[in-house]
Design a protein around this motif. Structure first.
Motif, PDB file in Angstrom:
ATOM      1  N   ASP A   1     -21.921  32.179  19.890  1.00  0.00           N
ATOM      2  CA  ASP A   1     -22.895  31.973  20.256  1.00  0.00           C
ATOM      3  C   ASP A   1     -23.688  32.259  21.286  1.00  0.00           C
ATOM      4  N   LYS A   2     -23.029  31.338  22.759  1.00  0.00           N
ATOM      5  CA  LYS A   2     -23.311  31.529  23.504  1.00  0.00           C
ATOM      6  C   LYS A   2     -22.621  30.965  24.716  1.00  0.00           C
ATOM      7  N   HIS A   3     -22.622  30.776  25.485  1.00  0.00           N
ATOM      8  CA  HIS A   3     -22.090  30.607  26.847  1.00  0.00           C
ATOM      9  C   HIS A   3     -22.254  29.683  28.146  1.00  0.00           C
ATOM     10  N   SER A   4     -22.358  28.731  28.517  1.00  0.00           N
ATOM     11  CA  SER A   4     -22.354  28.281  29.650  1.00  0.00           C
ATOM     12  C   SER A   4     -20.991  28.238  30.585  1.00  0.00           C
TER      13      SER A   4
ATOM     14  N   PHE B   1     -18.113  27.462  25.425  1.00  0.00           N
ATOM     15  CA  PHE B   1     -18.100  28.784  24.546  1.00  0.00           C
ATOM     16  C   PHE B   1     -18.900  27.420  23.246  1.00  0.00           C
ATOM     17  N   THR B   2     -20.369  28.291  22.383  1.00  0.00           N
ATOM     18  CA  THR B   2     -20.842  27.595  21.240  1.00  0.00           C
ATOM     19  C   THR B   2     -20.517  28.538  19.802  1.00  0.00           C
TER      20      THR B   2
ATOM     21  N   ARG C   1     -21.754  30.064  16.191  1.00  0.00           N
ATOM     22  CA  ARG C   1     -22.592  30.878  15.724  1.00  0.00           C
ATOM     23  C   ARG C   1     -22.693  29.716  14.581  1.00  0.00           C
TER      24      ARG C   1
ATOM     25  N   THR D   1     -18.289  24.230  19.454  1.00  0.00           N
ATOM     26  CA  THR D   1     -18.213  23.693  20.664  1.00  0.00           C
ATOM     27  C   THR D   1     -16.234  24.211  21.079  1.00  0.00           C
TER      28      THR D   1
ATOM     29  N   ARG E   1     -24.708  39.869  14.130  1.00  0.00           N
ATOM     30  CA  ARG E   1     -25.858  39.177  15.065  1.00  0.00           C
ATOM     31  C   ARG E   1     -27.337  40.310  15.555  1.00  0.00           C
TER      32      ARG E   1
END
Length: 449
Positions: free
Chosen positions: A1-4, A14-15, A17, A64, A137
């Motif tokens: 879904d997303k990362h930081s 990393f998260t 979906r 996560t 997505r």
């Protein structure tokens, strides 16, 4: 879904979906992804470099996971997004526990198509079924990224070794898409109003001549350098590919359409000098023993390359023995470290997609890791140090400089000799739409009217 990424660039989070499921119906959790990455890091060249700089890959909770670096590593996301072999595919943790040297036998993914084991016929066909549980997505598909929208209920991928049979099946509508038709079939395909062609990977493929560094004569640097000076990429490309619009000389070890293409140290590669090559053969102390060239006869481009190599090696003073075999036999022979007279080899030919020769971290040809290097086993410690410096660098200009140094040493020590780049069209019926640009066939986004 997303990362930081943490401010110091040492921790990646990393998260996943929501609602992801494996094809067996079980939920996809962070532990699965962490274990999949660990397995990939043991197998892939880029993955092993990342692993050497990583202190921990672990789940935080079910959605996560984190990757924490022990030492700085610039191209983390490039490594995890690697599109070519070996791809960091995700799998259930129970499967990721399989040794990295063993084949995964239970094919369970989470993507838009499911592998149909009951319909699999080895040597004949593979069948993929639409995964009704998959949620794409929201964005547009872009190669292996973006929204993977499935517009087909079933894909049957057939193996047709006879090219005339495949061409007739495509023309008759018995098949819809021919992955890689031989170049000499393309004109007739393009004359058929119901058919079309397309270049799915304009970055192309690089042809290789690879010497075996373990045995005479190419355990001698001057004998290897003779291979560079005998090189005429145009001659190889004409013999291997034949149609000029589908090939291009490229005097770089890195893909010419990529960011690290360079002519540094490539003077010998750019202009054939047979007199210089003959002199290097003499200076190497070559004793006349046969040079065993692996000659793959069932792949046209490798057949053509081997015949050119025989001609050029003979012209500069080598005694050449072509060792004819099919591709499958070649896969076994190239792994042999024994001397040529005991079943080994001196020179082989192969190819790698541009994605696999894009930069030093992915490029098997510039590894100088000796026994751990790709077949041919060059031991060049300077290359390994430069590649480590490359992955630790975060400044693009510094990476470019290091890549040029890698190229200079790789060509001077002759880890291998590139014989140019080429592109291969794919062919399909015009009622097929949505084929994406990528290094391999993708079936999402594709529809048949």
């Amino acid at each position: 879904d997303k990362h930081s990424v943490s401010k110091d660039g040492m921790k990646y989070t990393f998260t996943l979906r929501d609602g992801l499921k494996w094809h067996d119906g079980q939920p996809v959790v962070a532990e699965d992804c962490a274990e999949s990455l660990k397995r990939w890091m043991k197998k892939d060249r880029f993955g092993r470099l990342l692993a050497a700089h990583t202190s921990k890959v672990a789940p935080v909770d079910r959605k996560t996971l984190t990757l924490e670096l022990g030492e700085r590593f610039g191209p983390v996301l490039e490594a995890l997004g690697k599109p070519s072999s070996n791809v960091p595919f995700m799998m259930p943790a129970r499967l990721a526990a399989t040794s990295a040297d063993e084949q995964i036998k239970d094919i369970v993914g989470s993507g838009p198509f499911k592998f149909s084991k009951d319909e699999w016929q080895p040597g004949n066909q593979v069948v993929y079924l639409r995964n009704a549980d998959y949620v794409p997505r929201g964005e547009t598909a872009s190669g292996s990224a973006g929204g993977k929208k499935v517009l087909l209920d079933k894909v049957v991928w057939r193996y047709m070794p006879d090219h005339a049979t495949a061409a007739a099946a495509l023309a008759a509508g018995e098949v819809d898409w021919w992955e890689i038709p031989p170049i000499d079939f393309i004109p007739k395909i393009e004359q058929n109003a119901a058919l079309a062609t397309f270049l799915p990977d304009p970055l192309g493929t690089q042809g290789w001549l690879r010497p075996n560094h373990l045995h005479p004569p190419f355990n001698n640097k001057k004998a290897r350098q003779a291979l560079v000076y005998m090189m005429s990429q145009e001659t190889y490309l004409q013999a291997a590919i034949g149609v000029a619009k589908y090939y291009r000389p490229c005097h770089s070890v890195f893909a010419c359409q990529g960011p690290y293409a360079s002519k540094a140290g490539a003077e010998g590669l750019a202009k054939q000098n047979l007199e210089k090559a003959r002199q290097l053969v003499k200076e190497s102390g070559y004793d006349g023993r046969p040079v065993t060239v692996v000659h793959v006869t069932d792949i046209a481009l490798l057949n053509g390359a081997a015949l050119v190599t025989r001609e050029l090696l003979t012209s500069i003073g080598f005694n050449v023995e072509l060792k004819a075999m099919d591709w499958s036999t070649n896969l076994a022979v190239r792994a042999k470290k024994e001397p040529p007279d005991k079943g080994g080899w001196n020179i082989l030919h192969t190819w790698w997609m541009a994605a696999d020769v894009m930069h030093p971290a992915v490029h098997f040809g510039v590894s100088g890791a000796g026994p751990a290097a790709w077949f041919g086993w060059p031991e060049i410690p300077q290359l390994e140090k430069l590649i480590t410096d490359f992955v630790r660098a975060t400044d693009p200009a510094r990476r470019k400089q290091l890549a040029e140094e890698v190229q200079k040493i790789a060509l001077d020590e002759v880890a291998y000799v590139p014989w140019g780049e080429y592109v291969l069209p794919t062919a399909f019926r015009k009622n097929v739409t949505g084929i994406l640009r990528f290094i391999a066939p993708l079936f999402w986004n594709v529809s048949i009217a």
